[in-house]
Design a protein around this motif. Structure first.
Motif, mmCIF file in Angstrom:
data_model
loop_
_atom_site.group_PDB
_atom_site.id
_atom_site.type_symbol
_atom_site.label_atom_id
_atom_site.label_comp_id
_atom_site.label_asym_id
_atom_site.label_seq_id
_atom_site.Cartn_x
_atom_site.Cartn_y
_atom_site.Cartn_z
ATOM 1 N N ASP A 167 -1.917 13.576 -4.110
ATOM 2 C CA ASP A 167 -3.050 12.705 -3.748
ATOM 3 C C ASP A 167 -2.865 12.083 -2.361
ATOM 4 O OD1 ASP A 167 -3.044 11.580 -7.148
ATOM 5 O OD2 ASP A 167 -4.450 13.002 -6.232
ATOM 6 N N THR A 213 4.736 7.625 -7.560
ATOM 7 C CA THR A 213 4.071 8.452 -8.567
ATOM 8 C C THR A 213 3.798 7.644 -9.827
ATOM 9 O OG1 THR A 213 5.109 10.472 -7.735
ATOM 10 C CG2 THR A 213 4.295 10.507 -9.989
ATOM 11 N N GLY A 214 2.562 7.753 -10.314
ATOM 12 C CA GLY A 214 2.169 7.039 -11.513
ATOM 13 C C GLY A 214 1.521 5.693 -11.267
ATOM 14 N N ASP A 215 1.613 5.191 -10.058
ATOM 15 C CA ASP A 215 1.016 3.903 -9.717
ATOM 16 C C ASP A 215 -0.501 4.016 -9.560
ATOM 17 O OD1 ASP A 215 3.702 2.529 -7.612
ATOM 18 O OD2 ASP A 215 3.457 2.695 -9.800
ATOM 19 N N SER A 216 -1.116 2.863 -9.349
ATOM 20 C CA SER A 216 -2.560 2.795 -9.158
ATOM 21 C C SER A 216 -2.903 2.106 -7.838
ATOM 22 C CB SER A 216 -3.223 2.017 -10.303
ATOM 23 O OG SER A 216 -3.021 2.652 -11.546
ATOM 24 N N ARG A 236 -8.562 10.612 -13.821
ATOM 25 C CA ARG A 236 -7.610 9.681 -13.186
ATOM 26 C C ARG A 236 -8.304 8.722 -12.232
ATOM 27 N NH1 ARG A 236 -3.889 11.587 -9.763
ATOM 28 N NH2 ARG A 236 -5.142 13.375 -9.124
ATOM 29 N N ASN A 259 -5.830 5.984 -10.573
ATOM 30 C CA ASN A 259 -4.725 5.776 -11.510
ATOM 31 C C ASN A 259 -3.859 7.031 -11.599
ATOM 32 O OD1 ASN A 259 -5.835 3.237 -12.108
ATOM 33 N ND2 ASN A 259 -7.053 4.069 -13.799
ATOM 34 N N SER A 260 -2.672 6.847 -12.125
ATOM 35 C CA SER A 260 -1.744 7.979 -12.315
ATOM 36 C C SER A 260 -1.618 8.825 -11.050
ATOM 37 C CB SER A 260 -2.218 8.858 -13.485
ATOM 38 O OG SER A 260 -2.330 8.103 -14.665
ATOM 39 N N LYS A 275 -0.425 10.922 -7.879
ATOM 40 C CA LYS A 275 0.547 12.003 -7.715
ATOM 41 C C LYS A 275 0.812 12.213 -6.226
ATOM 42 C CE LYS A 275 -1.593 14.436 -11.630
ATOM 43 N NZ LYS A 275 -2.248 15.713 -12.051
#
Length: 125
Positions: free
Chosen positions: A90, A14-17, A67, A84-85, A87
Motif C-alpha cells: 500500500d 504492517t497491520g496499522d491504520s 480494508r 485498515n490492515s 500492507k
C-alpha cells in the motif's frame, strides 16, 4: 479556483491504520463525485476508491476491498479514506480528485478534473 488538499499520510507498520482526509476549497463541490488514487514508486497512478456526491455509492479496487473505506462529509467539503490492515504494497503517494465537467467512469484518472498534491503513505514490514 478549486483546490484539494490531502492530509493524514505517514509512516506506519504492517497491520496499522491511517485515515486520509481531502478538503476541497471551492463551494458547491459537495455535488460532485470524488475519488482516491495512488502512485507507488516506478508505477503509474492507480484507482483506489470512489464515491458519488451523496455517498450512496462507493467503489473500490480489488486490492483494497474490505480494508479501505471511502466516505464524505459534504458539510465540511471533505472526503476521507480510512485504511485498515495496511500492507507494504500500500506504500504510495495518495491523491484525491474531483469530477466536475464530465460523467465518465470514476475508475479512470482522466475522468477527474482537479487533483490534490498528494500525501505519502509508507508501510514498513
Amino acid at each position: 479556483q478549486v483546490q484539494l488538499v490531502e492530509s493524514g499520510g505517514g509512516l506506519v507498520q504492517t497491520g496499522d491504520s491511517l485515515r486520509l482526509s481531502c478538503v476541497v476549497s471551492a463551494r458547491g463541490l459537495s455535488n460532485y463525485p470524488m475519488g482516491w488514487f495512488r502512485q507507488a514508486p516506478g508505477k503509474g497512478r492507480e484507482f483506489v476508491a470512489s464515491i458519488t456526491w451523496s455517498g450512496a455509492n462507493t467503489a473500490y479496487a480489488d486490492s483494497v476491498k474490505g480494508r479501505f473505506t471511502i466516505s464524505r462529509d459534504n458539510a465540511k467539503n471533505t472526503v476521507y479514506l480510512q485504511m485498515n490492515s495496511l500492507k507494504p504494497e500500500d506504500t504510495a503517494v495518495y491523491y484525491c480528485a474531483v469530477q466536475i465537467y464530465n460523467s465518465a467512469s470514476l475508475y479512470y484518472e482522466n475522468s477527474y478534473d482537479y487533483w490534490g498534491q498528494g500525501t505519502q503513505v509508507t508501510v514498513s514490514s
